[in-house]
Design an enzyme around this catalytic site. Structure first.
Site, PDB file in Angstrom:
ATOM      1  N   ASP A   1      20.681 -12.617 124.271  1.00  0.00           N
ATOM      2  CA  ASP A   1      22.007 -13.550 123.749  1.00  0.00           C
ATOM      3  C   ASP A   1      21.385 -14.682 122.815  1.00  0.00           C
ATOM      4  OD1 ASP A   1      24.092 -12.301 124.941  1.00  0.00           O
ATOM      5  OD2 ASP A   1      23.905 -13.433 126.933  1.00  0.00           O
TER       6      ASP A   1
ATOM      7  N   GLY B   1      -1.927  -8.328 123.131  1.00  0.00           N
ATOM      8  CA  GLY B   1      -2.817  -8.555 122.069  1.00  0.00           C
ATOM      9  C   GLY B   1      -4.125  -8.257 122.256  1.00  0.00           C
ATOM     10  N   GLY B   2      -4.991  -8.335 121.204  1.00  0.00           N
ATOM     11  CA  GLY B   2      -6.584  -7.574 121.200  1.00  0.00           C
ATOM     12  C   GLY B   2      -7.301  -8.761 122.226  1.00  0.00           C
TER      13      GLY B   2
ATOM     14  N   GLU C   1      23.770  -9.822 127.995  1.00  0.00           N
ATOM     15  CA  GLU C   1      22.287  -9.761 127.991  1.00  0.00           C
ATOM     16  C   GLU C   1      21.365  -8.602 128.384  1.00  0.00           C
ATOM     17  OE1 GLU C   1      20.470 -12.739 126.950  1.00  0.00           O
ATOM     18  OE2 GLU C   1      18.728 -11.368 127.266  1.00  0.00           O
TER      19      GLU C   1
ATOM     20  N   GLN D   1      27.511 -16.768 125.400  1.00  0.00           N
ATOM     21  CA  GLN D   1      26.042 -17.249 125.166  1.00  0.00           C
ATOM     22  C   GLN D   1      25.761 -17.082 123.856  1.00  0.00           C
ATOM     23  OE1 GLN D   1      21.413 -17.260 126.421  1.00  0.00           O
ATOM     24  NE2 GLN D   1      22.989 -16.493 128.021  1.00  0.00           N
TER      25      GLN D   1
HETATM   26  N1  COA Z   1      43.931 -16.757 120.890  1.00  0.00           N
HETATM   27  C1  COA Z   1      44.508 -15.564 121.357  1.00  0.00           C
HETATM   28  N2  COA Z   1      43.487 -14.613 121.771  1.00  0.00           N
HETATM   29  C2  COA Z   1      42.222 -14.697 121.826  1.00  0.00           C
HETATM   30  C3  COA Z   1      41.686 -15.823 121.583  1.00  0.00           C
HETATM   31  C4  COA Z   1      42.313 -16.848 121.077  1.00  0.00           C
HETATM   32  N3  COA Z   1      41.963 -17.918 120.687  1.00  0.00           N
HETATM   33  N4  COA Z   1      40.068 -15.634 121.553  1.00  0.00           N
HETATM   34  C5  COA Z   1      40.167 -14.459 122.025  1.00  0.00           C
HETATM   35  N5  COA Z   1      41.323 -13.903 122.245  1.00  0.00           N
HETATM   36  C6  COA Z   1      41.244 -12.429 122.478  1.00  0.00           C
HETATM   37  C7  COA Z   1      40.749 -11.545 121.666  1.00  0.00           C
HETATM   38  O1  COA Z   1      41.449 -11.160 120.504  1.00  0.00           O
HETATM   39  C8  COA Z   1      40.711 -10.238 122.369  1.00  0.00           C
HETATM   40  O2  COA Z   1      41.927  -9.752 122.432  1.00  0.00           O
HETATM   41  P1  COA Z   1      42.156  -7.947 122.096  1.00  0.00           P
HETATM   42  O3  COA Z   1      41.349  -7.233 122.967  1.00  0.00           O
HETATM   43  O4  COA Z   1      43.665  -7.872 122.402  1.00  0.00           O
HETATM   44  O5  COA Z   1      41.794  -7.760 120.790  1.00  0.00           O
HETATM   45  C9  COA Z   1      40.516 -10.823 123.915  1.00  0.00           C
HETATM   46  O6  COA Z   1      40.854 -12.118 123.814  1.00  0.00           O
HETATM   47  C10 COA Z   1      39.170 -10.544 124.398  1.00  0.00           C
HETATM   48  O7  COA Z   1      38.166 -10.861 123.797  1.00  0.00           O
HETATM   49  P2  COA Z   1      36.617  -9.851 123.924  1.00  0.00           P
HETATM   50  O8  COA Z   1      35.776 -10.273 122.957  1.00  0.00           O
HETATM   51  O9  COA Z   1      36.984  -8.603 123.935  1.00  0.00           O
HETATM   52  O10 COA Z   1      36.466 -10.716 125.263  1.00  0.00           O
HETATM   53  P3  COA Z   1      35.771 -10.030 126.706  1.00  0.00           P
HETATM   54  O11 COA Z   1      35.791 -11.122 127.884  1.00  0.00           O
HETATM   55  O12 COA Z   1      36.576  -8.998 127.146  1.00  0.00           O
HETATM   56  O13 COA Z   1      34.386  -9.350 126.359  1.00  0.00           O
HETATM   57  C11 COA Z   1      32.077  -9.645 125.691  1.00  0.00           C
HETATM   58  C12 COA Z   1      33.305 -10.329 126.366  1.00  0.00           C
HETATM   59  C13 COA Z   1      31.007 -10.728 125.335  1.00  0.00           C
HETATM   60  C14 COA Z   1      31.616  -8.530 126.329  1.00  0.00           C
HETATM   61  C15 COA Z   1      32.373  -9.212 124.209  1.00  0.00           C
HETATM   62  O14 COA Z   1      33.191 -10.454 123.594  1.00  0.00           O
HETATM   63  C16 COA Z   1      31.463  -8.576 123.254  1.00  0.00           C
HETATM   64  O15 COA Z   1      31.081  -7.477 123.793  1.00  0.00           O
HETATM   65  N6  COA Z   1      30.960  -9.255 122.411  1.00  0.00           N
HETATM   66  C17 COA Z   1      30.008  -8.903 121.514  1.00  0.00           C
HETATM   67  C18 COA Z   1      28.578  -8.849 122.020  1.00  0.00           C
HETATM   68  C19 COA Z   1      28.168  -9.990 122.619  1.00  0.00           C
HETATM   69  O16 COA Z   1      28.289 -11.180 121.805  1.00  0.00           O
HETATM   70  N7  COA Z   1      27.899 -10.277 123.933  1.00  0.00           N
HETATM   71  C20 COA Z   1      27.076 -11.172 124.496  1.00  0.00           C
HETATM   72  C21 COA Z   1      27.781 -12.376 124.954  1.00  0.00           C
HETATM   73  S1  COA Z   1      26.833 -13.516 125.446  1.00  0.00           S
END
Ligand code: COA
Length: 424
Positions: A167, A246-247, A138, A16
């Site tokens: 988010d 607020g006030g 979030e 998001q």
């Molecule tokens: N091709 C190949 N690999 C891909 C890819 C693509 N097009 N897009 C993503 N990936 C891989 C990433 O490189 C990563 O691999 P790695 O762990 O080996 O480096 C893997 O997919 C997972 O990415 P990640 O961002 O860790 O996803 P997740 O589902 O495990 O975590 C979140 C999701 C949101 C918790 C995390 O991305 C995060 O903390 N983001 C920052 C904060 C944020 O925006 N949070 C709110 C989300 S609404």
């Protein structure tokens, strides 16, 4: 012509926070290329599914006006395509877990070497420090940003809020950073890193609560209901229920029909400037001159009595009648609108804040349009892309690949299967 016409965005976002940001950039006129993992795509495409086989509303409502390109960023040909996109784009936006972009081989230093003018914008859960490596969603941000501890009622647990301040709120902050960086680039000729940590974004939106934390040192917070109730304050800004913050004291009050309608309520603000009108409306003209009620200072310890009397009046009216009566008198009130009422609101549809969008898999669905209205940069909301719908188009039109090169990229397995695009 749109405000961001000509700006190309390499959109590496998912879920998001990041997609909110790039959707706004698209609405402002940028050409947004959403990079998705071949055959998988943004995880939200298949989350909270309401129509089997179709992209979810979670995805469609956050990815309007974008093009989708499938790229495996860990495949050599995929990296080649990404490098070409970095050369071509003005902005790269990502919200991967910390370190993921580096692990793909695209550190800030590498990206800068490829294109020194590119702006690299990131959402992370936390800024630099002991939590910098955490994955964050979030509600974690709402809690770590001070929102949950100050939301809810005094006698209840901390509460998260329905507004997605962690988010979508952070996506907004990031979008502002990006357009400012684009403006600075006009003069410096250089790109820069833009970081919007979710905790920081929530803290920014909770600014008034840190204000109150410091005011506590000077004594009790007299505008909080607990002051009039004789409940002592602790060390930290307390939960304030529906107090106004607020006030000008305010509360949510029951209206006619509250017994059966969970949203038959109004917000009512007893703004000092219109106090005498409030007294007349609720049938308490004697309060205008009574020293216990005539001044704001005298009223603060008596908020329960005052709002009790106002509620006796609002309970005789619907929330819309309260609005109709109070508006002409400049008494600030607001009906508690349900999502059903918002979805059906003709005024919001007329301004494009609520829009109906046609989708080839889903049929028509409602969405929230661009909340920013610009006189010279109109927004037409178009549907979210299907997974990989524009892969071939972006390779050929944006990156200038020949048909043979496009074929080579497909055969490498870096960009998924060629797609026959569904007709709208
Ligand atoms: N091709 C190949 N690999 C891909 C890819 C693509 N097009 N897009 C993503 N990936 C891989 C990433 O490189 C990563 O691999 P790695 O762990 O080996 O480096 C893997 O997919 C997972 O990415 P990640 O961002 O860790 O996803 P997740 O589902 O495990 O975590 C979140 C999701 C949101 C918790 C995390 O991305 C995060 O903390 N983001 C920052 C904060 C944020 O925006 N949070 C709110 C989300 S609404």
């Amino acid at each position: 012509m749109k405000a961001l016409d000509g700006i190309k965005v390499l959109d590496f976002t998912h879920v998001q926070s990041g997609p909110t940001c790039t959707q706004l950039l698209a609405w402002l006129g940028a050409d947004v290329f959403k990079v998705e993992r071949p055959g998988v795509g943004d995880a939200t495409r298949k989350q909270l599914v309401d129509k089997p086989g179709a992209d979810s509303l979670y995805f469609t409502m956050l990815n309007h006006n974008k093009r989708s390109i499938e790229i495996n960023s860990k495949n050599e040909t995929g990296k080649e395509v990404l490098t070409r996109l970095i050369e071509t784009c003005d902005v790269l936006v990502e919200n991967f877990a910390p370190g993921a972009l580096d692990r793909m081989g695209f550190s800030w230093e590498t990206i800068q070497k490829i294109n020194p003018r590119i702006i690299v914008a990131s959402v992370k859960g936390f800024g630099p420090g002991k939590y910098q490596d955490c994955k964050v969603y979030e509600n974690v941000a709402q809690c770590a940003g001070g929102s949950a501890s100050t939301t809810g009622f005094l006698d209840g647990p901390p509460l998260v809020t329905g507004a997605q301040i962690g988010d979508s709120g952070t996506g907004l902050h990031l979008a502002l950073g990006i357009v400012a960086a684009l403006y600075q680039r006009e003069r410096s000729g250089r790109g820069q890193k833009v970081l919007a940590p979710m905790q920081d974004g929530v803290i920014n939106l909770c600014r008034v609560k840190l204000r109150d934390q410091q005011r506590l040192e000077a004594g009790p917070l007299t505008e909080y209901s607990q002051f009039g109730e004789g409940i002592p304050f602790g060390e930290a800004t307390p939960r304030a229920g529906n107090d106004s913050g607020g006030g000008q004291p305010g509360r949510i009050l029951r209206c006619k029909g509250w017994e059966t309608d969970p949203n038959a309520y109004t917000y009512f603000i007893t703004q000092a400037a219109v106090w005498e009108k409030v007294c007349d409306v609720i049938g308490k003209p004697e309060w205008k001159t009574d020293p216990d009620f005539a001044t704001l200072k005298a009223r603060l310890p008596r908020l329960n009595q005052i709002f009790g009397a106002i509620e006796d009046w609002t309970m005789t009216k619907t929330k819309f009648e309260v609005m109709d009566i109070c508006n002409p008198l400049d008494i600030p009130v607001g009906p508690i609108l349900s999502m059903k009422e918002i979805a059906e609101d003709e005024g919001l549809r007329a301004t494009g804040t609520i829009v109906e969008v046609e989708h080839p898999e889903r049929g028509p669905y409602l969405s929230v349009g661009c909340p920013i209205k610009m006189s010279d940069s109109p927004v037409e909301v178009t549907r979210s892309p299907l997974l990989g719908e524009h892969t071939a188009q972006i390779l050929a039109e944006v990156l200038g690949y020949s048909p043979e090169e496009v074929d080579r990229v497909y055969r490498s397995g870096a960009v998924g299967e060629p797609k026959t695009v569904a007709a709208d």
